[in-house]
Design a protein around this motif. Structure first.
Motif, PDB file in Angstrom:
ATOM      1  N   UNK A 192      -0.478  -4.499   0.015  1.00 15.83           N
ATOM      2  CA  UNK A 192       0.453  -3.356   0.036  1.00 15.83           C
ATOM      3  C   UNK A 192       0.447  -2.585  -1.287  1.00 15.83           C
ATOM      4  N   UNK A 193       0.515  -3.313  -2.406  1.00 17.55           N
ATOM      5  CA  UNK A 193       0.691  -2.652  -3.696  1.00 17.55           C
ATOM      6  C   UNK A 193      -0.646  -2.435  -4.393  1.00 17.55           C
ATOM      7  N   UNK A 194      -1.125  -1.213  -4.381  1.00 14.08           N
ATOM      8  CA  UNK A 194      -2.384  -0.903  -5.055  1.00 14.08           C
ATOM      9  C   UNK A 194      -2.108   0.112  -6.159  1.00 14.08           C
ATOM     10  N   UNK A 195      -2.780  -0.075  -7.292  1.00 15.13           N
ATOM     11  CA  UNK A 195      -2.561   0.796  -8.453  1.00 15.13           C
ATOM     12  C   UNK A 195      -3.093   2.198  -8.165  1.00 15.13           C
ATOM     13  N   UNK A 196      -2.400   3.190  -8.671  1.00 17.43           N
ATOM     14  CA  UNK A 196      -2.832   4.581  -8.458  1.00 17.43           C
ATOM     15  C   UNK A 196      -2.428   5.081  -7.082  1.00 17.43           C
ATOM     16  N   UNK A 197      -1.399   4.520  -6.492  1.00 14.10           N
ATOM     17  CA  UNK A 197      -0.880   4.849  -5.166  1.00 14.10           C
ATOM     18  C   UNK A 197      -1.052   3.686  -4.233  1.00 14.10           C
ATOM     19  N   UNK A 198       0.014   3.193  -3.602  1.00 18.21           N
ATOM     20  CA  UNK A 198       1.364   3.742  -3.677  1.00 18.21           C
ATOM     21  C   UNK A 198       2.106   3.482  -4.985  1.00 18.21           C
ATOM     22  N   UNK A 199       1.662   2.495  -5.799  1.00 17.28           N
ATOM     23  CA  UNK A 199       2.410   2.288  -7.056  1.00 17.28           C
ATOM     24  C   UNK A 199       1.678   2.972  -8.213  1.00 17.28           C
ATOM     25  N   UNK A 200       2.430   3.245  -9.293  1.00 12.49           N
ATOM     26  CA  UNK A 200       1.865   3.947 -10.442  1.00 12.49           C
ATOM     27  C   UNK A 200       0.597   3.272 -10.947  1.00 12.49           C
TER      28      UNK A 200
END
Ligand SMILES: NC(=O)c1ccc[n+]([C@@H]2O[C@H](COP(=O)([O-])OP(=O)(O)OC[C@H]3O[C@@H](n4cnc5c(N)ncnc54)[C@H](OP(=O)(O)O)[C@@H]3O)[C@@H](O)[C@H]2O)c1
Length: 338
Positions: free
Chosen positions: A104-112
């Protein structure tokens, strides 16, 4: 601290340098002073709003970056101040089969992402990088290199002497060429540019085909390889898949990575079953695989190929360079105190 944000709306013209509050590491987290970042095709799609039009803004772009740990939060046991680390593309995928939560959480979208002077990452969301690499070289590893490694080695089971077809000369493809040569594989590569093919030859490519001059390159690869290759590194997608099916040998495999030449087209499945092909979707890779790849990079003293290193102040120019398609290998942006 300084960072770049896609601010209120998508588009490269809205990529702006901003002042952000200094981030502080919480329990289990590290504060990383970023020294270099690198671009992937996905980052361009993200900035343009084509990757996920519903991505909440503002967003700090870029999934790839490397830097030194300058502070650690409570309870951090595996890392110390001063160590050089890269963020992992998936902050939550440690090893094994992916789960929805792990990817779910990948750098550069969806997380900063990493286009900032300092970032806070969980200690399970970083890996150490090989000492022989410059910061720029090390920053190219998290997405493109791991994707190529996964396609050929982790999922692909590449063996010494196998035959490999690589499409194009961008980030993923040049890493695939380098990893294939690390295994003494025979490499077929296609490109739109004779000049880029010459550069690929200098890196060890054995057979070079211009796909503009030879649109039926699949047939040509089949002929040159005496019946087809063991592995295809598919970055073109719908527009190249038909030729890839011609290029691959009986029992061979196609790693489906990108859709640069389209996502959907009518497909005759007969060739897949009659040739007992393995079609493997690739999703970058997990942290354990990143660590394994780094051991191979270290042992082989592999040096990533950098097309250009842009200063932090010229971040937009780096994206324009990627958009132009003129690059060979990776594009990096340095991050320094200014
Ligand atoms: N699934 C995943 O986990 C994953 C991970 C990373 C990347 N990707 C995807 O993989 C693709 C490549 O990413 P990248 O970062 O390496 O991009 P990149 O650096 O921009 O490379 C693009 C290169 O692909 C080649 N190309 C374009 N159209 C082609 C076609 N019709 N036939 C053959 N080659 C073609 C071109 O090479 P020449 O200039 O030599 O013609 C171009 O320079 C993108 O679609 C990206 O989204 C997927």
């Amino acid at each position: 601290m300084k960072a770049y944000e896609i601010r209120n709306s998508f588009g490269l013209e809205n990529l702006e340098r901003v002042e952000r509050p200094e981030p502080e590491p919480g329990p289990g987290q590290l504060l990383v002073q970023v020294s270099s970042t690198s671009l992937n095709y996905r980052d361009l799609l993200m900035v343009d709003g084509r990757y996920n039009p519903r991505q909440p803004l503002p967003l700090i772009p870029l999934s790839d970056g490397v830097g030194k740990i300058v502070a650690v939060g409570a309870g951090v046991g595996g890392f110390a101040v001063g160590e050089r680390v890269a963020g992992t593309f998936f902050q939550g995928w440690q090893a094994g089969r992916p789960s929805v939560a792990a990817v779910r959480d990948t750098l550069g979208g969806p997380i900063d992402g990493m286009l900032a002077q300092r970032v806070v990452l969980g200690e399970s969301g970083v890996v150490r990088v090989p000492d022989h690499l410059s910061d720029a070289e090390a920053s190219t590893l998290p997405c493109a290199a791991l994707t190529a490694w996964n396609a050929l080695v982790e999922s692909g089971g590449l063996k010494a002497g196998d035959t490999v077809l690589i499409q194009g000369t961008g980030g993923v493809s040049i890493f695939a060429l380098q990893f294939a040569k690390l295994f003494s594989a025979e490499v077929f590569i296609i490109s739109s540019s004779d000049e880029k093919l010459e550069r690929a030859r200098a890196l060890g490519a054995d057979f070079c085909i211009n796909y503009m001059a030879t649109p039926k390159w699949g047939k040509e690869v089949r002929r040159l390889s005496g019946g087809g290759v063991d592995h295809v590194v598919e970055v073109g997608g719908a527009g190249t898949f038909g030729e890839s099916l011609r290029a691959v040998r009986l029992g061979g495999q196609i790693a489906v990575i990108g859709i640069l030449a389209g996502a959907a087209r009518e497909l005759d499945l007969t060739r897949i079953l009659m040739n007992k092909l393995r079609i493997q979707g690739i999703l970058v890779g997990h942290r354990q695989s990143f660590q394994g790849m780094n051991r191979a990079v270290e042992a082989g003293k592999l040096r990533p190929i950098i097309d250009g290193l842009f200063p932090f102040s010229a971040a937009r120019d780096a994206f324009e360079r990627l958009r132009s398609g003129a690059h060979f290998g990776k594009i990096c942006i340095g991050v320094r105190e200014e």
